[in-house]
Design an enzyme around this catalytic site. Structure first.
Site, short mmCIF file in Angstrom:
data_model
loop_
_atom_site.label_atom_id
_atom_site.label_comp_id
_atom_site.label_asym_id
_atom_site.label_seq_id
_atom_site.Cartn_x
_atom_site.Cartn_y
_atom_site.Cartn_z
N SER A 97 -18.37 -62.15 35.03
CA SER A 97 -17.49 -61.16 35.34
C SER A 97 -17.10 -61.29 34.19
O SER A 97 -16.77 -61.94 33.29
CB SER A 97 -16.43 -61.91 36.04
OG SER A 97 -14.65 -60.91 35.67
N TYR A 111 -9.87 -68.67 37.36
CA TYR A 111 -10.78 -67.81 37.62
C TYR A 111 -11.53 -67.67 35.84
O TYR A 111 -12.95 -67.62 36.19
CB TYR A 111 -10.62 -66.60 38.23
CG TYR A 111 -11.47 -65.35 38.94
CD1 TYR A 111 -12.47 -65.42 40.05
CD2 TYR A 111 -12.14 -64.38 38.06
CE1 TYR A 111 -13.38 -64.79 40.06
CE2 TYR A 111 -12.75 -63.35 37.44
CZ TYR A 111 -13.50 -63.40 39.28
OH TYR A 111 -14.61 -62.59 39.30
C1 BGC Z 1 -12.49 -59.50 39.42
C2 BGC Z 1 -11.49 -58.34 40.15
C3 BGC Z 1 -11.67 -57.64 38.74
C4 BGC Z 1 -12.26 -57.55 38.10
C5 BGC Z 1 -11.52 -56.92 36.44
C6 BGC Z 1 -13.92 -59.78 38.31
O1 BGC Z 1 -14.23 -60.22 37.94
O2 BGC Z 1 -13.27 -60.28 40.94
O3 BGC Z 1 -10.66 -58.72 40.77
O4 BGC Z 1 -10.55 -56.46 39.41
O5 BGC Z 1 -12.83 -58.47 37.39
O6 BGC Z 1 -10.50 -57.00 36.19
#
Ligand code: BGC
Length: 272
Positions: free
Chosen positions: A157, A170
């Site tokens: 991400s 996360y």
């Molecule tokens: C998340 C999303 C988020 C995006 C940008 C991703 O890794 O799962 O929920 O919109 O990152 O922030």
């Protein structure tokens, strides 16, 4: 719209968490590339069947295998690989994609929410990468299909780089993935394994539905995307196909950001 190609012909590709969203788009894209696709789901069996159904609309596609598995459980992951090898003979590409969010301000975050996110997003990807490496080394090179011994792709991400208030579990899991991916590359590149990450930005999936279904939420998120549009799962599917193919053979140990510029600090556009 992606056209059928053959960059993954006769290659077996496991994509975890492919019953919806980014994983589903990668599975469909790999099938269009001629890959033998394993659709993995945790609880959404119907979603997995729907993805398989979509894939089979292309008459040249190879029937995908659908396998349930909780990627955070070692036995489940071992079974996922065993079943795949039994049916398709080996594994050539492993896309560790499963990921969840459980959002809380840190001072209120239950240990269980911290643990679950780390278990799925980081430990799950470790377990899949470990099984994939063992299978690549057991099987040896297949020069008829690829110049690499095997390919591991971690779906990370932008938050492996961008801190995220209210989502520390996360962001921590994704930051950890960066080191996992780079360490795998460092250790196994000599054996011709390629290990890379894709870092999606804001892609329209169920994980952030609450944000983009809301008019204000969508406006706010667009302020964070210089390209001024949210991504679609297919934007990740096409990059994942290239990254699994020999066209990207010399790409190893790196993260490819697919984010419309989100990681370029758009908050600094007009001052700072
Ligand atoms: C998340 C999303 C988020 C995006 C940008 C991703 O890794 O799962 O929920 O919109 O990152 O922030």
């Amino acid at each position: 719209m992606q056209k059928p190609n053959n960059r993954l012909e006769d290659q077996t590709c496991i994509i975890t968490g492919s019953s919806s969203g980014i994983g589903a788009a990668i599975a469909k894209s790999y099938a269009l590339e001629g890959g033998k696709v394993v659709i993995n789901y945790h609880s959404d069996k119907e979603g997995a069947e729907e993805v398989a159904h979509e894939i089979m609309k292309n008459s040249n596609a190879i029937k995908p295998l659908i396998i349930q598995c909780d990627v955070s459980k070692e036995e489940d992951v071992k079974t996922l690989f065993k079943k795949t090898i039994k049916e398709f003979g080996t594994v050539d590409v492993c896309v560790a994609n499963s990921g969840i969010q459980k959002d809380y301000p840190l001072h209120e975050m239950p240990l269980s929410a911290w643990q679950q996110v780390l278990d799925v997003n980081l430990t799950g990807q470790f377990l899949c990468a470990k099984e994939a490496l063992n299978e690549f080394m057991r099987r040896g090179m297949r020069p008829e299909v690829s110049n690499s011994l095997g390919k591991i792709i971690h779906v990370s991400s932008v938050h492996e780089e961008i801190p995220w208030a209210g989502h520390a579990n996360y962001a921590t899991s994704k930051g950890g993935l960066k080191m996992l991916m780079e360490s795998i590359c460092q250790s196994y590149a000599g054996k011709k394994v390629r290990c890379n990450s894709i870092a999606p930005g804001a892609i329209k999936t169920d994980i952030n539905k609450e944000v983009w279904e809301d008019e204000e939420g969508l406006k706010d998120i667009l302020k964070l995307i210089p390209y001024d549009k949210m991504g679609e799962p297919e934007d990740i599917g096409s990059v994942a196909s290239w990254l699994a193919s020999d066209e990207s053979e010399y790409v190893n140990g790196t993260t490819i950001f697919v984010d419309g510029g989100m990681s370029c600090y758009p908050g600094f556009t007009s001052n700072g």
